[in-house]
Design an enzyme around this catalytic site. Structure first.
Site, PDB file in Angstrom:
ATOM      1  N   GLY A  12       0.778  -1.235   0.000  1.00 57.01           N
ATOM      2  CA  GLY A  12       0.000   0.000   0.000  1.00 57.01           C
ATOM      3  C   GLY A  12       0.809   1.283   0.000  1.00 57.01           C
ATOM      4  O   GLY A  12       0.395   2.270   0.611  1.00 57.01           O
ATOM      5  N   ASN A  14       1.287   3.394  -2.482  1.00 56.56           N
ATOM      6  CA  ASN A  14       0.499   4.438  -3.147  1.00 56.56           C
ATOM      7  C   ASN A  14      -0.641   4.900  -2.245  1.00 56.56           C
ATOM      8  O   ASN A  14      -0.968   6.092  -2.197  1.00 56.56           O
ATOM      9  CB  ASN A  14      -0.073   3.933  -4.472  1.00 56.56           C
ATOM     10  N   ARG A  64     -15.054 -16.141  -9.114  1.00 61.88           N
ATOM     11  CA  ARG A  64     -14.712 -14.730  -9.259  1.00 61.88           C
ATOM     12  C   ARG A  64     -15.966 -13.856  -9.174  1.00 61.88           C
ATOM     13  O   ARG A  64     -15.962 -12.776  -8.611  1.00 61.88           O
ATOM     14  CB  ARG A  64     -14.018 -14.537 -10.617  1.00 61.88           C
ATOM     15  N   LYS A  90      -5.851  -8.529  -8.464  1.00 65.90           N
ATOM     16  CA  LYS A  90      -6.928  -9.324  -9.055  1.00 65.90           C
ATOM     17  C   LYS A  90      -7.659  -8.448 -10.068  1.00 65.90           C
ATOM     18  O   LYS A  90      -7.879  -7.257  -9.829  1.00 65.90           O
ATOM     19  CB  LYS A  90      -7.936  -9.761  -7.982  1.00 65.90           C
ATOM     20  N   ASN A 106      -6.631   3.002 -11.946  1.00 68.06           N
ATOM     21  CA  ASN A 106      -5.604   2.048 -11.550  1.00 68.06           C
ATOM     22  C   ASN A 106      -4.232   2.604 -11.905  1.00 68.06           C
ATOM     23  O   ASN A 106      -4.072   3.260 -12.938  1.00 68.06           O
ATOM     24  CB  ASN A 106      -5.824   0.717 -12.298  1.00 68.06           C
ATOM     25  N   THR A 107      -3.272   2.344 -11.036  1.00 63.88           N
ATOM     26  CA  THR A 107      -1.878   2.658 -11.354  1.00 63.88           C
ATOM     27  C   THR A 107      -1.243   1.418 -11.965  1.00 63.88           C
ATOM     28  O   THR A 107      -1.603   0.283 -11.620  1.00 63.88           O
ATOM     29  CB  THR A 107      -1.096   3.056 -10.085  1.00 63.88           C
ATOM     30  N   HIS A 108      -0.301   1.626 -12.857  1.00 66.02           N
ATOM     31  CA  HIS A 108       0.393   0.496 -13.486  1.00 66.02           C
ATOM     32  C   HIS A 108       1.863   0.857 -13.685  1.00 66.02           C
ATOM     33  O   HIS A 108       2.164   1.949 -14.166  1.00 66.02           O
ATOM     34  CB  HIS A 108      -0.238   0.139 -14.829  1.00 66.02           C
ATOM     35  N   SER A 135       1.846   4.604 -15.357  1.00 63.32           N
ATOM     36  CA  SER A 135       0.598   5.082 -15.953  1.00 63.32           C
ATOM     37  C   SER A 135      -0.517   5.052 -14.921  1.00 63.32           C
ATOM     38  O   SER A 135      -0.508   4.232 -14.001  1.00 63.32           O
ATOM     39  CB  SER A 135       0.186   4.176 -17.127  1.00 63.32           C
ATOM     40  N   GLY A 142     -10.725  -5.145 -19.724  1.00 66.87           N
ATOM     41  CA  GLY A 142      -9.517  -5.760 -20.246  1.00 66.87           C
ATOM     42  C   GLY A 142      -8.405  -5.743 -19.201  1.00 66.87           C
ATOM     43  O   GLY A 142      -8.602  -5.374 -18.045  1.00 66.87           O
ATOM     44  N   ASP A 144      -5.316  -3.886 -18.203  1.00 64.18           N
ATOM     45  CA  ASP A 144      -4.569  -2.632 -18.361  1.00 64.18           C
ATOM     46  C   ASP A 144      -4.808  -2.001 -19.729  1.00 64.18           C
ATOM     47  O   ASP A 144      -3.889  -1.471 -20.350  1.00 64.18           O
ATOM     48  CB  ASP A 144      -3.070  -2.871 -18.119  1.00 64.18           C
TER      49      ASP A 144
END
Length: 195
Positions: A12, A14, A64, A90, A106-108, A135, A142, A144
């Site tokens: 965690g 971020n 899921r 996930k 979302n961060t990537h 990003s 999808g 990312d």
């Protein structure tokens, strides 16, 4: 005031940066709850900052979709304006994405669309490229693949390991995440444009 629920799987870092930013009375967003798909170390940040947290363990559900229903029920209790994925490892089930999109970010740790998926840092090193990046995207169904809100390049230095490169990328991810939240709160990014 923008209401955020942050979802994590790990340490965690971020999340912590967002919590620190939101301590400033002028910051136009607040983390109202932190959720995790397991007993994540990052939940300690929520406790330290007095933020409620919840855990919806992926392994406690038969599918899921069943996990997604339980997660969605928890999210709805907190009425977030934006759901922030911060190291959630996930993929969100379709019903969660449909309920909140495009207000899921979302961060990537890569310069998307380069190196999507769970191993963006490792993949960049394996590819032998001179630079990668970080990003912040809108989550879709999808991997990312959603619209990019902010991104910046990070050079790969001689001798970089996955750990050293990832640490430099994380610093940038934190900056980009806070900037994205500011832009959303100040309507410099309008999520309706992505609906």
């Amino acid at each position: 005031m923008l209401r955020l629920v942050v979802l994590i799987s790990g340490g965690g870092s971020n999340l912590r940066a967002l919590l620190q930013a939101s301590e400033d009375a002028e910051f136009p967003a607040r983390v109202v709850a932190v959720g995790a798909d397991r007993q994540a170390d990052g939940l300690a940040h929520a406790e330290e900052f007095g933020i409620p947290s919840f855990v919806v363990p992926f392994t406690s559900y038969p599918s899921r979709e069943a996990w997604g229903d339980a997660l969605l029920a928890q999210l709805r209790e907190w009425e977030p304006d934006v759901v922030v994925l911060s190291g959630l490892m996930k993929l969100l089930p379709a019903q969660v994405v449909e309920a909140y999109a495009p207000a899921i970010i979302n961060t990537h740790p890569a310069y998307l669309p380069e190196f999507p998926g769970a191993h963006g840092v490792r993949d960049a090193l394996a590819a032998g490229v001179a630079e990668t990046g970080a990003s912040v995207i809108i989550v879709d169904n999808g991997v990312d693949s959603g619209p990019i809100l902010h991104q910046r390049r990070v050079p790969i230095e001689p001798g970089d390991t996955e750990a050293t490169l990832h640490e430099r990328i994380k610093l940038l991810e934190r900056e980009l995440l806070i900037q994205t939240v500011l832009d959303l709160a100040n309507n410099d990014i309008d999520l309706k444009d992505f609906a």
